[in-house]
Design an enzyme around this catalytic site. Structure first.
Site, PDB file in Angstrom:
ATOM      1  N   CYS A 133      42.376  -4.342 -25.223  1.00 16.90           N
ATOM      2  CA  CYS A 133      41.067  -3.727 -25.472  1.00 16.90           C
ATOM      3  C   CYS A 133      40.053  -4.323 -24.502  1.00 16.90           C
ATOM      4  O   CYS A 133      39.948  -5.550 -24.378  1.00 16.90           O
ATOM      5  CB  CYS A 133      40.644  -3.998 -26.912  1.00 16.90           C
ATOM      6  SG  CYS A 133      38.980  -3.424 -27.287  1.00 16.90           S
ATOM      7  N   CYS A 151      37.381  -6.517 -26.681  1.00 16.73           N
ATOM      8  CA  CYS A 151      37.692  -7.734 -27.443  1.00 16.73           C
ATOM      9  C   CYS A 151      38.989  -8.412 -27.012  1.00 16.73           C
ATOM     10  O   CYS A 151      39.298  -9.500 -27.483  1.00 16.73           O
ATOM     11  CB  CYS A 151      37.753  -7.429 -28.937  1.00 16.73           C
ATOM     12  SG  CYS A 151      39.253  -6.550 -29.433  1.00 16.73           S
ATOM     13  N   CYS A 168      40.038   0.421 -31.955  1.00 16.68           N
ATOM     14  CA  CYS A 168      40.588  -0.932 -31.977  1.00 16.68           C
ATOM     15  C   CYS A 168      40.334  -1.532 -33.362  1.00 16.68           C
ATOM     16  O   CYS A 168      39.202  -1.543 -33.841  1.00 16.68           O
ATOM     17  CB  CYS A 168      39.912  -1.771 -30.899  1.00 16.68           C
ATOM     18  SG  CYS A 168      40.374  -3.509 -30.949  1.00 16.68           S
ATOM     19  N   CYS A 195      37.776  -4.767 -33.060  1.00 13.99           N
ATOM     20  CA  CYS A 195      36.346  -4.666 -32.738  1.00 13.99           C
ATOM     21  C   CYS A 195      35.742  -3.305 -33.070  1.00 13.99           C
ATOM     22  O   CYS A 195      34.534  -3.125 -32.940  1.00 13.99           O
ATOM     23  CB  CYS A 195      36.104  -4.997 -31.270  1.00 13.99           C
ATOM     24  SG  CYS A 195      36.625  -3.705 -30.117  1.00 13.99           S
ATOM     25  N   CYS A 218      46.362   9.138 -26.100  1.00 16.42           N
ATOM     26  CA  CYS A 218      45.577   9.548 -24.931  1.00 16.42           C
ATOM     27  C   CYS A 218      44.339   8.638 -24.894  1.00 16.42           C
ATOM     28  O   CYS A 218      43.461   8.760 -25.749  1.00 16.42           O
ATOM     29  CB  CYS A 218      45.206  11.013 -25.146  1.00 16.42           C
ATOM     30  SG  CYS A 218      44.380  11.765 -23.771  1.00 16.42           S
TER      31      CYS A 218
END
Ligand code: FE
Length: 162
Positions: A80, A83, A129, A132, A152
C-alpha cells in the site's frame, strides 16, 4: 420482597456476565486484529502527493494506461502506497488489457476490505486497504484461473518492493 428483588438482580447481572465471557472466547475476524493506521485528512495530505491523495483518500481513479505499474513485470511485492501493508505478489500479476495493474489474488484476504460500490451507475466491489482504509481499486470475477478474480488496482495506490 426486597430480598427477592435483590436476588433477581444478582442472577440477571451474572447471566449478563456469562454472556460477555462467552463472547470474549469467540474468535474475532482476522481483519479486526490488523493494527489500523488512522490519520486526519491534513496528515494524509502531508504524506501523500496530490494524485495519491485523490485516489487513496477520495476514491479517485487514475487514467487507464497511465500508471507506472500497468506493464511492470519485475518479481516482488506490491505494498500500500499509504501505509506499506503488503497487498499483492508479482506472480499473481497479469495483463488484463484494461489499462490498470491487475492481480488474480491478494496476498491475504484479511489485508483488504471488500465493499459494494454503487457509484457511476455500476455495481462493483471496491477494495480498500484494511490497515489504512486507502482506496485501491475494484475486484471483478472475470479473472484467470484458479481464482477467477481480477483485482484492478490503481498504480498510485501501490508501491513495488523487490
Ligand atoms: Fe494502506
Amino acid at each position: 420482597m426486597k430480598k427477592l428483588f435483590f436476588l433477581v438482580l444478582v442472577i440477571s447481572l451474572s447471566a449478563c456476565e456469562g454472556n460477555s465471557q462467552n463472547n470474549s472466547t469467540t474468535p474475532k475476524p482476522k481483519s479486526t486484529m490488523i493494527d489500523k493506521v488512522e490519520k486526519t485528512d491534513e496528515e494524509w495530505k502531508k504524506i501523500l502527493n496530490p494524485e495519491q491523495y485523490e485516489v487513496l483518500r477520495e476514491k479517485g481513479t487514475e487514467a487507464p494506461y497511465s500508471g507506472k505499474y500497468y506493464l511492470h513485470k519485475e518479481k516482488g511485492t506490491y505494498v500500500c502506497a499509504a501505509c506499506g501493508a503488503e497487498l499483492f505478489k508479482s506472480d499473481t500479476k497479469f495483463d488484463a488489457g484494461c489499462g490498470w495493474p491487475s492481480f488474480s489474488d491478494v496476498i491475504d484476504s484479511t489485508k483488504v476490505v471488500y465493499t459494494k460500490d454503487k457509484s457511476h451507475g455500476m455495481i462493483r466491489t471496491e477494495i480498500t486497504c484494511a490497515k489504512c482504509g486507502g482506496h485501491l481499486g475494484h475486484v471483478f470475477d472475470d479473472g484467470p484461473a484458479p481464482t477467477g478474480q481480477r483485482y484492478c488496482i490503481n498504480s498510485v495506490s501501490i508501491e513495488f518492493k523487490k
